[in-house]
Design a protein around this motif. Structure first.
Motif, PDB file in Angstrom:
ATOM      1  N   ILE A 171       0.857  -1.188   0.000  1.00  0.00           N
ATOM      2  CA  ILE A 171       0.000   0.000   0.000  1.00  0.00           C
ATOM      3  C   ILE A 171       0.893   1.238   0.000  1.00  0.00           C
ATOM      4  N   CYS A 172       0.463   2.235  -0.760  1.00  0.00           N
ATOM      5  CA  CYS A 172       1.186   3.505  -0.819  1.00  0.00           C
ATOM      6  C   CYS A 172       0.190   4.622  -1.082  1.00  0.00           C
ATOM      7  N   SER A 173       0.621   5.835  -0.873  1.00  0.00           N
ATOM      8  CA  SER A 173      -0.223   6.989  -1.152  1.00  0.00           C
ATOM      9  C   SER A 173      -0.355   7.172  -2.660  1.00  0.00           C
ATOM     10  N   THR A 174      -1.451   7.753  -3.076  1.00  0.00           N
ATOM     11  CA  THR A 174      -1.617   8.063  -4.502  1.00  0.00           C
ATOM     12  C   THR A 174      -0.590   9.098  -4.966  1.00  0.00           C
ATOM     13  N   GLN A 175       0.052   9.784  -4.021  1.00  0.00           N
ATOM     14  CA  GLN A 175       1.077  10.770  -4.350  1.00  0.00           C
ATOM     15  C   GLN A 175       2.471  10.143  -4.416  1.00  0.00           C
ATOM     16  N   HIS A 176       2.583   8.878  -4.013  1.00  0.00           N
ATOM     17  CA  HIS A 176       3.890   8.211  -3.991  1.00  0.00           C
ATOM     18  C   HIS A 176       4.274   7.755  -5.396  1.00  0.00           C
ATOM     19  N   LYS A 177       5.568   7.653  -5.638  1.00  0.00           N
ATOM     20  CA  LYS A 177       6.051   7.242  -6.966  1.00  0.00           C
ATOM     21  C   LYS A 177       5.620   5.820  -7.324  1.00  0.00           C
ATOM     22  N   MET A 185       8.970  -3.776  -7.182  1.00  0.00           N
ATOM     23  CA  MET A 185      10.061  -4.724  -6.944  1.00  0.00           C
ATOM     24  C   MET A 185      10.396  -4.760  -5.448  1.00  0.00           C
ATOM     25  N   GLN A 186      10.668  -5.956  -4.978  1.00  0.00           N
ATOM     26  CA  GLN A 186      10.983  -6.106  -3.560  1.00  0.00           C
ATOM     27  C   GLN A 186      12.219  -5.302  -3.162  1.00  0.00           C
ATOM     28  N   LYS A 187      13.215  -5.268  -4.010  1.00  0.00           N
ATOM     29  CA  LYS A 187      14.459  -4.579  -3.669  1.00  0.00           C
ATOM     30  C   LYS A 187      14.279  -3.082  -3.503  1.00  0.00           C
ATOM     31  N   HIS A 188      13.221  -2.536  -4.101  1.00  0.00           N
ATOM     32  CA  HIS A 188      12.990  -1.098  -3.982  1.00  0.00           C
ATOM     33  C   HIS A 188      12.347  -0.710  -2.649  1.00  0.00           C
ATOM     34  N   LEU A 189      11.783  -1.685  -1.960  1.00  0.00           N
ATOM     35  CA  LEU A 189      11.104  -1.380  -0.695  1.00  0.00           C
ATOM     36  C   LEU A 189      12.086  -0.911   0.372  1.00  0.00           C
ATOM     37  N   ALA A 190      13.300  -1.438   0.340  1.00  0.00           N
ATOM     38  CA  ALA A 190      14.287  -1.076   1.355  1.00  0.00           C
ATOM     39  C   ALA A 190      14.730   0.371   1.219  1.00  0.00           C
ATOM     40  N   GLU A 191      14.455   0.984   0.066  1.00  0.00           N
ATOM     41  CA  GLU A 191      14.845   2.380  -0.162  1.00  0.00           C
ATOM     42  C   GLU A 191      13.806   3.351   0.380  1.00  0.00           C
ATOM     43  N   GLU A 192      12.681   2.832   0.826  1.00  0.00           N
ATOM     44  CA  GLU A 192      11.572   3.677   1.270  1.00  0.00           C
ATOM     45  C   GLU A 192      11.421   3.645   2.781  1.00  0.00           C
ATOM     46  N   THR A 193      10.754   4.672   3.311  1.00  0.00           N
ATOM     47  CA  THR A 193      10.339   4.626   4.710  1.00  0.00           C
ATOM     48  C   THR A 193       9.251   3.564   4.811  1.00  0.00           C
ATOM     49  N   MET A 236      -1.300   6.461   8.099  1.00  0.00           N
ATOM     50  CA  MET A 236       0.013   7.081   7.941  1.00  0.00           C
ATOM     51  C   MET A 236       0.510   6.935   6.511  1.00  0.00           C
ATOM     52  N   VAL A 237       0.239   5.774   5.896  1.00  0.00           N
ATOM     53  CA  VAL A 237       0.609   5.585   4.494  1.00  0.00           C
ATOM     54  C   VAL A 237      -0.199   6.528   3.612  1.00  0.00           C
ATOM     55  N   ALA A 238      -1.475   6.712   3.917  1.00  0.00           N
ATOM     56  CA  ALA A 238      -2.317   7.614   3.133  1.00  0.00           C
ATOM     57  C   ALA A 238      -1.795   9.046   3.180  1.00  0.00           C
ATOM     58  N   MET A 239      -1.089   9.396   4.264  1.00  0.00           N
ATOM     59  CA  MET A 239      -0.503  10.728   4.401  1.00  0.00           C
ATOM     60  C   MET A 239       0.871  10.804   3.734  1.00  0.00           C
ATOM     61  N   ASN A 240       1.254   9.719   3.050  1.00  0.00           N
ATOM     62  CA  ASN A 240       2.520   9.644   2.308  1.00  0.00           C
ATOM     63  C   ASN A 240       3.740   9.721   3.232  1.00  0.00           C
ATOM     64  N   ILE A 241       3.569   9.172   4.439  1.00  0.00           N
ATOM     65  CA  ILE A 241       4.686   9.113   5.382  1.00  0.00           C
ATOM     66  C   ILE A 241       5.633   7.977   5.013  1.00  0.00           C
ATOM     67  N   GLY A 242       5.075   6.928   4.395  1.00  0.00           N
ATOM     68  CA  GLY A 242       5.872   5.780   3.994  1.00  0.00           C
ATOM     69  C   GLY A 242       5.004   4.773   3.279  1.00  0.00           C
ATOM     70  N   VAL A 243       5.524   3.555   3.103  1.00  0.00           N
ATOM     71  CA  VAL A 243       4.772   2.490   2.448  1.00  0.00           C
ATOM     72  C   VAL A 243       4.700   1.305   3.404  1.00  0.00           C
ATOM     73  N   SER A 244       3.844   0.351   3.077  1.00  0.00           N
ATOM     74  CA  SER A 244       3.722  -0.830   3.921  1.00  0.00           C
ATOM     75  C   SER A 244       3.077  -1.952   3.138  1.00  0.00           C
ATOM     76  N   ILE A 245       2.857  -3.066   3.817  1.00  0.00           N
ATOM     77  CA  ILE A 245       2.174  -4.217   3.228  1.00  0.00           C
ATOM     78  C   ILE A 245       0.935  -4.499   4.069  1.00  0.00           C
ATOM     79  N   LEU A 246      -0.184  -4.765   3.390  1.00  0.00           N
ATOM     80  CA  LEU A 246      -1.470  -4.925   4.073  1.00  0.00           C
ATOM     81  C   LEU A 246      -2.145  -6.210   3.611  1.00  0.00           C
TER      82      LEU A 246
END
Length: 281
Positions: A171-177, A185-193, A236-246
């Protein structure tokens, strides 16, 4: 050796109340000789005179008064024992105690409880949400009857039945890249909050298996925010603070500026199961 029955005690209380053999016998639905003989044998068995008799009246002796009070207690306890046994025969007499982990209970209990009440209104329910280990301990101790988990349990006293798979998505904000991507990609998750549940949640361990680089013990530069609930993570994800898995089970009433994305490497899932004691009936 003392030898008397609950029936003898009922005769005793009836005579103490009526002060008349005929009326006491009638109250007990027996003949007067039957009641008289039973009272006499009871007195002989106990070795005291309970009733003082003359031609006109029956009096309770001082020692007999104490016995009568004790007989009342014995009959009361016996009645409670009978009622308890009957309640055990009634499958609806005792509540059904169901536990669920904190990432299942809030999303499954409302519908589950509603359906049970609609179909079996006479069944009493007690529900509890807690950590996996706490639920297992309570199940083994007999404090819970059934528990809903998302991890495998290996215990010879427990039976586990798989109910189905729960899909996991990023899950990520609609404003997130990530919102512009078809798959992350899984490897890109470590680059994010990354937002993650705290220690003790089995879902935390499941998420770290999908994204091991987000584990602060394995990746010292991981940018991790720890929270206590999936609901906190969603907002918090909706506020574009970071990403997560749901999990899909929790993908209801999502904030409008939240989007779901599949993770590379195939569909990620967790298995939801029902666990109960082997001797539970």
């Amino acid at each position: 050796m003392l030898n008397f029955s609950l029936t003898d005690l009922r005769y005793l209380l009836a005579l103490a109340e009526e002060k008349h053999f005929a009326r006491a016998a009638q109250k007990c639905f027996v003949s007067q000789p039957t009641l008289s003989i039973a009272i006499k044998k009871l007195e002989e068995n106990l070795g005291i005179t309970i009733f003082e008799r003359d031609n006109h009246q029956i009096l309770v002796s001082p020692s007999g008064a104490q016995l009568i009070e004790q007989a009342k207690k014995i009959l009361s306890e016996a009645e409670q024992l009978i009622n308890l046994a009957k309640s055990q025969q009634d499958i609806y007499a005792q509540p059904l105690r169901i536990g669920a982990i904190l990432t299942i209970g809030p999303y499954l209990f409302p519908k589950l409880v509603g359906d049970i009440i609609a179909k079996t209104p006479q069944l009493k329910l007690v529900v509890e949400e807690n950590y996996t280990e706490v639920l297992i301990q309570k199940l083994l101790a007999g404090e819970l009857d059934l528990i809903l988990l998302a991890t495998e349990v290996n215990h010879h006293d427990l039976v586990q039945i798989e109910l189905g798979c729960d899909e996991l998505n990023l899950i990520c904000s609609t404003q997130h890249k990530f919102a512009k991507l078809n798959k992350v990609m899984q490897k890109h998750l470590a680059e994010e909050t990354f937002l993650l549940l705290g220690n003790g949640h089995c879902f935390r361990d499941q998420v770290l298996k999908i994204c091991p680089n987000c584990d602060p013990f394995k990746n010292k530069i991981a940018n991790l925010i720890t929270t206590s609930s999936l609901e906190t993570i969603k907002y918090m994800v909706a506020m574009n603070i970071g990403v997560s898995i749901l999990p899909k089970l929790a993908q209801h009433n999502l904030p409008p500026n939240l989007c779901m994305k599949p993770i590379s490497g195939g569909m990620q899932t967790r298995t939801i199961s029902l666990v109960y004691r082997r001797n539970f009936t």
